[in-house]
Write an enzyme that holds these catalytic residues in place. Structure first.
Site, PDB file in Angstrom:
ATOM      1  N   ASP A   1      15.742  42.843  31.956  1.00 38.50           N
ATOM      2  CA  ASP A   1      17.207  42.808  31.885  1.00 38.50           C
ATOM      3  C   ASP A   1      17.676  41.363  32.022  1.00 38.50           C
ATOM      4  O   ASP A   1      17.183  40.607  32.871  1.00 38.50           O
ATOM      5  CB  ASP A   1      17.786  43.679  33.012  1.00 38.50           C
ATOM      6  CG  ASP A   1      19.256  44.003  32.807  1.00 38.50           C
ATOM      7  OD1 ASP A   1      19.582  45.178  32.634  1.00 38.50           O
ATOM      8  OD2 ASP A   1      20.080  43.060  32.813  1.00 38.50           O
ATOM      9  N   ILE A   2      18.638  40.996  31.178  1.00 38.25           N
ATOM     10  CA  ILE A   2      19.112  39.616  31.137  1.00 38.25           C
ATOM     11  C   ILE A   2      19.974  39.260  32.360  1.00 38.25           C
ATOM     12  O   ILE A   2      20.132  38.093  32.710  1.00 38.25           O
ATOM     13  CB  ILE A   2      19.890  39.369  29.824  1.00 38.25           C
ATOM     14  CG1 ILE A   2      19.878  37.914  29.436  1.00 38.25           C
ATOM     15  CG2 ILE A   2      21.299  39.918  29.889  1.00 38.25           C
ATOM     16  CD1 ILE A   2      20.374  37.664  28.017  1.00 38.25           C
TER      17      ILE A   2
ATOM     18  N   HIS B  84      19.222  53.945  27.524  1.00 37.08           N
ATOM     19  CA  HIS B  84      18.217  53.104  28.172  1.00 37.08           C
ATOM     20  C   HIS B  84      18.049  53.557  29.607  1.00 37.08           C
ATOM     21  O   HIS B  84      18.957  54.145  30.191  1.00 37.08           O
ATOM     22  CB  HIS B  84      18.601  51.620  28.124  1.00 37.08           C
ATOM     23  CG  HIS B  84      19.974  51.340  28.629  1.00 37.08           C
ATOM     24  ND1 HIS B  84      21.094  51.535  27.843  1.00 37.08           N
ATOM     25  CD2 HIS B  84      20.423  50.922  29.828  1.00 37.08           C
ATOM     26  CE1 HIS B  84      22.177  51.232  28.548  1.00 37.08           C
ATOM     27  NE2 HIS B  84      21.796  50.868  29.759  1.00 37.08           N
TER      28      HIS B  84
ATOM     29  N   HIS C  40      17.008  52.157  33.403  1.00 39.21           N
ATOM     30  CA  HIS C  40      16.796  50.965  34.230  1.00 39.21           C
ATOM     31  C   HIS C  40      15.618  51.184  35.163  1.00 39.21           C
ATOM     32  O   HIS C  40      15.551  52.212  35.847  1.00 39.21           O
ATOM     33  CB  HIS C  40      18.021  50.693  35.118  1.00 39.21           C
ATOM     34  CG  HIS C  40      19.263  50.338  34.371  1.00 39.21           C
ATOM     35  ND1 HIS C  40      19.691  49.043  34.216  1.00 39.21           N
ATOM     36  CD2 HIS C  40      20.184  51.109  33.739  1.00 39.21           C
ATOM     37  CE1 HIS C  40      20.833  49.032  33.536  1.00 39.21           C
ATOM     38  NE2 HIS C  40      21.148  50.276  33.235  1.00 39.21           N
TER      39      HIS C  40
END
Ligand code: AMP
Ligand code: ZN
Length: 140
Positions: A32-33, A101, A103
């Site tokens: 994750d960015i 998505h 996490h």
């Protein structure tokens, strides 16, 4: 199927570069960015499904199987103390990218977040609890 202008379709395709830690025919797993903790990653299906309501049961099952595998892998490599699996659906639930998505969030005793995911607890009257029960019991 891909969706035009979907950032996760482009990442899944490799059109936008990402820190990919795992890839197979069905999924890409990236860092994750803007991570919640060190190592926060995302399981992204290569096909476009907006959310849990849209994703086929089989793909969802494969995503969960992969989450289990990655949780073990990440815990071993990172030495984290715990692990959250998070999956948001809809704006009201905090979803910001409308391509399904999951996490993968490694947790550390000193990661600066609260120990658990945060929500306020409601105090329901017994009738309200019963009302919820009546609405939810017996799945079609
Ligand atoms: P959600 O709020 O559940 O929709 O989560 C979307 C997540 O995608 C957030 O944690 C973002 O930090 C992450 N994200 C958005 N754009 C990118 C990107 N280009 N590369 C990696 N992660 C991203
Ligand atoms: Zn998409």
């Amino acid at each position: 199927m891909k969706e035009e202008n979907c950032i996760f379709c482009k990442i899944a395709d490799g059109e936008i570069p990402s820190k990919t830690i795992y890839e197979d025919e069905e999924f890409r797993v990236i860092l994750d960015i803007s991570p919640a903790t060190k190592g926060h990653a995302l399981i992204i299906p290569k096909e476009h499904y907006a959310d849990l309501y849209q994703i086929p049961e089989e793909t969802a099952a494969h995503a969960m199987k992969l989450a289990k595998k990655l949780a073990s892998h990440m815990t071993k490599r990172l030495g984290c103390d715990g692990f959250n699996l998070v999956q948001n659906n809809g704006e009201a639930a905090g979803q910001t990218v409308f391509h399904f998505h999951m996490h993968l969030i490694p947790r550390y005793h000193d990661d600066g977040n609260q120990d658990k995911l945060c929500w306020n607890h409601l105090t329901l009257e017994p009738e309200e609890l019963e009302d919820m029960f009546q609405k939810l019991v017996d799945i079609d």
